[in-house]
Design an enzyme around this catalytic site. Sequence first.
Site, PDB file in Angstrom:
ATOM      1  N   PRO A  89       0.820  -1.219   0.000  1.00  0.00           N
ATOM      2  CG  PRO A  89      -0.733  -1.525   1.724  1.00  0.00           C
ATOM      3  CD  PRO A  89       0.575  -2.039   1.211  1.00  0.00           C
ATOM      4  CD  GLU A 116      -1.775  -5.363   9.570  1.00  0.00           C
ATOM      5  OE1 GLU A 116      -1.918  -4.151   9.385  1.00  0.00           O
ATOM      6  OE2 GLU A 116      -2.666  -6.201   9.345  1.00  0.00           O
ATOM      7  NE  ARG A 154      -5.815  -4.825 -22.480  1.00  0.00           N
ATOM      8  CZ  ARG A 154      -5.710  -3.687 -23.161  1.00  0.00           C
ATOM      9  NH1 ARG A 154      -4.789  -2.798 -22.837  1.00  0.00           N
ATOM     10  NH2 ARG A 154      -6.529  -3.420 -24.156  1.00  0.00           N
ATOM     11  CG  ASP A 169      -1.892   1.179 -25.307  1.00  0.00           C
ATOM     12  OD1 ASP A 169      -2.901   0.842 -24.657  1.00  0.00           O
ATOM     13  OD2 ASP A 169      -1.054   0.380 -25.719  1.00  0.00           O
TER      14      ASP A 169
HETATM   15  C1  9D3 Z   1      -3.535  -0.133   8.843  1.00  0.00           C
HETATM   16  C2  9D3 Z   1      -2.339  -0.218   7.999  1.00  0.00           C
HETATM   17  N1  9D3 Z   1      -2.607  -0.940   6.749  1.00  0.00           N
HETATM   18  C3  9D3 Z   1      -1.976  -0.198   5.628  1.00  0.00           C
HETATM   19  C4  9D3 Z   1      -2.978   0.497   4.811  1.00  0.00           C
HETATM   20  C5  9D3 Z   1      -2.027  -2.249   6.884  1.00  0.00           C
HETATM   21  C6  9D3 Z   1      -2.166  -3.096   5.683  1.00  0.00           C
HETATM   22  C7  9D3 Z   1      -3.406  -3.398   5.171  1.00  0.00           C
HETATM   23  C8  9D3 Z   1      -3.513  -4.229   4.072  1.00  0.00           C
HETATM   24  C9  9D3 Z   1      -1.041  -3.611   5.081  1.00  0.00           C
HETATM   25  C10 9D3 Z   1      -1.162  -4.440   3.987  1.00  0.00           C
HETATM   26  C11 9D3 Z   1      -2.401  -4.757   3.486  1.00  0.00           C
HETATM   27  C12 9D3 Z   1      -2.517  -5.645   2.322  1.00  0.00           C
HETATM   28  N2  9D3 Z   1      -2.478  -4.902   1.067  1.00  0.00           N
HETATM   29  C13 9D3 Z   1      -1.564  -5.140   0.149  1.00  0.00           C
HETATM   30  O1  9D3 Z   1      -0.734  -6.009   0.341  1.00  0.00           O
HETATM   31  C14 9D3 Z   1      -1.539  -4.341  -1.059  1.00  0.00           C
HETATM   32  C15 9D3 Z   1      -2.383  -3.275  -1.516  1.00  0.00           C
HETATM   33  C16 9D3 Z   1      -3.498  -2.623  -0.924  1.00  0.00           C
HETATM   34  O2  9D3 Z   1      -3.986  -2.934   0.172  1.00  0.00           O
HETATM   35  N3  9D3 Z   1      -4.086  -1.589  -1.615  1.00  0.00           N
HETATM   36  C17 9D3 Z   1      -3.635  -1.190  -2.834  1.00  0.00           C
HETATM   37  N4  9D3 Z   1      -2.590  -1.754  -3.416  1.00  0.00           N
HETATM   38  C18 9D3 Z   1      -1.968  -2.779  -2.749  1.00  0.00           C
HETATM   39  S1  9D3 Z   1      -0.644  -3.602  -3.314  1.00  0.00           S
HETATM   40  C19 9D3 Z   1      -0.567  -4.598  -2.007  1.00  0.00           C
END
Ligand code: 9D3
Length: 243
Positions: A89, A116, A154, A169
């Site tokens: 994230p 996490e 793709r 594109d």
């Molecule tokens: C409360 C803190 N959270 C961060 C926003 C902890 C957390 C939540 C969910 C950490 C990792 C995740 C799992 N998400 C992913 O691995 C992830 C992700 C996403 O949640 N949103 C957008 N892109 C991605 S890429 C990997």
Amino acid sequence: MRIDILTIFPEMFQSPLNYSILKRAQEAGIVDIVLTNIRDFATDNYKKVDDKPYGGGPGMVMMPQPVFDCFEYVKKLSPQKGRVILLTPQGQKFNQAKAVELSKEERLILIAGRYEGFDERIRIALDAEQISIGDYVLSGGELAAMIIVDAVVRLLSGALGDENSAKDDSFSTSLLEYPQYTRPEVFRGMKVPDILLSGNHGKIAQWRRDQALERTKKSRPDLLEKNMNVSKTKKGDNNGKRN
Ligand code: 9D3
């Protein structure tokens, strides 16, 4: 292109990878997608891949050892260097420009996490870039990895009927698509716009440009802002039509 995906849930990928364009691209040898299970590199009897965060706090963190060992194994499967991407994230937000950029690589190594997040030493030692697919919370990186694979594959030459690809594109990221209709001419009382049945290709092309612009102004004005420099039609000019 070769795409390696490191994950504790390789089975999650089976369905998306085995339909339509992704399936055909693999069969045609345009892309080779290899899944490796991080859990296979766990060393204890429980196949543990996560642990409690130092300093306390909720949830669990991906342990460095299984990910490092898995990565080192995967790296040796092929001589190409590869661009290493952690799905997190915290990463740069994925978009079409990023998809185009990644489609030019000969190898991608995608690492999907659960819990996490990753022990920070994974990102540092693997010299990985981080990518997020958007500002919402997923349960893990797997779906994000699939979205990147879909968007990238793709674009590889031969993956689509090449008529579509070029036009798509340059345009699809600057304006929304115009409304489309197919047969029948009247469906449940709803008629196809007369202009599309007129056979006047000039008028049709103009109508489609107008529609695309109106739709974009209505639902994605941010796209117009972003493309003011490159778009032929300036913001605020809706070709004399009302909204
Ligand atoms: C409360 C803190 N959270 C961060 C926003 C902890 C957390 C939540 C969910 C950490 C990792 C995740 C799992 N998400 C992913 O691995 C992830 C992700 C996403 O949640 N949103 C957008 N892109 C991605 S890429 C990997």
